[in-house]
Scaffold this active site. Structure first.
Site, PDB file in Angstrom:
ATOM      1  N   HIS A  23       0.728  -0.816   0.001  1.00 14.26           N
ATOM      2  CA  HIS A  23      -0.670  -0.269  -0.245  1.00 14.26           C
ATOM      3  C   HIS A  23       0.902   1.463  -0.479  1.00 14.26           C
ATOM      4  CE1 HIS A  23      -3.000  -2.717   2.929  1.00 14.26           C
ATOM      5  NE2 HIS A  23      -3.572  -3.382   1.206  1.00 14.26           N
TER       6      HIS A  23
ATOM      7  N   TYR B  76       1.328   1.432  13.264  1.00 10.69           N
ATOM      8  CA  TYR B  76       1.980   2.123  12.342  1.00 10.69           C
ATOM      9  C   TYR B  76       2.085   3.523  12.701  1.00 10.69           C
ATOM     10  CZ  TYR B  76      -0.683  -1.020   8.957  1.00 10.69           C
ATOM     11  OH  TYR B  76      -0.629  -2.308   8.705  1.00 10.69           O
TER      12      TYR B  76
ATOM     13  N   LYS C 245       6.172   6.127   7.350  1.00  8.75           N
ATOM     14  CA  LYS C 245       5.725   5.100   8.328  1.00  8.75           C
ATOM     15  C   LYS C 245       6.476   5.093   9.360  1.00  8.75           C
ATOM     16  CE  LYS C 245       1.664   3.351   5.781  1.00  8.75           C
ATOM     17  NZ  LYS C 245       1.569   2.603   4.538  1.00  8.75           N
TER      18      LYS C 245
ATOM     19  N   ASP D 208      -6.145  -6.181  -1.776  1.00  7.25           N
ATOM     20  CA  ASP D 208      -4.935  -6.624  -2.875  1.00  7.25           C
ATOM     21  C   ASP D 208      -5.219  -7.552  -3.475  1.00  7.25           C
ATOM     22  OD1 ASP D 208      -4.255  -4.831  -0.896  1.00  7.25           O
ATOM     23  OD2 ASP D 208      -3.960  -5.615   0.748  1.00  7.25           O
TER      24      ASP D 208
END
Length: 181
Positions: free
Chosen positions: A62, A131, A71, A168
Site C-alpha cells: 500500500h 503504524y 511510516k 489487494d
C-alpha cells in the site's frame, strides 16, 4: 537506539535499547530528538494505526500517491515479515524491495519514508502491528501494487497462498501503477 541503513535509501531499521530484568522490560519506542540525531529524519506524526491479523494474512503493498505517508512501524504481539518497495521513479533502486522480520521479541522498527509501498505478512499465529504515519489516511489517494508482482520479486516467507483483502487481490502491477517522480 541503533539506526541501521538498508539498501534502499531512506529506509531504516531502528533497534531500541531495551532494559530488562526479572520483572520484564522497558524501552523507549520513539524519541523525536534521538531519532533525528541518529537518522537525520525529523518526521511529524499525525496518526497512529493498529492492526491485528492471523497467520498468513498479507496486507499490502500500500501507498498514497498524494498525501504520501512516511511510516514508522513495529510489532507488539507475534511476528511479521515487513517489506518496503521503492516507488520513486528517479531513484536508482526504483522497483527494488527490502524485507525484515519485525516481532514483539526483537522489538525492531522500520522507518519507511514517503515514496515507498509497504506491506507485511504475518508469520506467527497472530500479530499486532502499529503504524505511526506522517500524513492522514486519504482513501481517494490510496493505491496498491500487487504483492507477488514478478517485476519486484519479493521473497515472501509463505506456507501456501496468503489471505488477501479484495483490493489487494486486484492491485496493479508495478508497470501499470501510479508512482512517484
Amino acid at each position: 537506539m541503533n539506526v541501521i541503513t538498508t539498501p534502499l535509501e531512506g529506509v531504516l531499521v531502528i533497534e531500541p535499547r531495551v532494559f530488562g530484568d526479572d520483572r520484564g522490560y522497558f524501552f523507549e519506542s520513539y524519541n523525536a530528538r534521538r531519532f533525528k540525531e541518529l537518522s537525520g529524519v525529523d518526521p511529524v506524526f499525525v496518526q497512529d494505526n493498529h492492526s491485528r491479523s492471523a497467520k498468513g494474512v498479507l496486507r499490502g503493498l500500500h501507498y498514497q500517491i498524494q498525501q504520501a505517508q512516511g511510516k514508522l512501524v513495529r510489532v507488539t504481539e507475534g511476528a511479521v515479515f515487513d517489506v518496503a518497495v521503492d516507488l520513486r521513479k528517479s531513484s536508482p533502486t526504483f522497483g527494488q524491495w527490502f524485507g525484515i522480520e519485525l516481532s514483539a521479541e526483537n522489538k525492531r522498527q522500520l522507518w519507511i519514508p514517503a515514496g515507498f509501498a509497504h506491506g507485511f505478512v504475518v508469520t506467527s499465529d497472530v500479530a499486532s502491528f502499529l503504524y505511526k504515519t506522517t500524513d492522514y489516511w486519504a482513501p481517494e489517494f490510496e493505491r496498491a501494487v500487487l504483492w507477488n508482482d514478478p517485476a519486484i520479486g519479493i521473497e515472501w516467507p509463505l506456507d501456501g497462498e496468503p489471505q488477501l483483502s479484495g483490493k489487494d487481490q486486484v492491485a496493479a502491477l508495478l508497470a501499470d501503477a501510479e508512482v512517484f517522480a
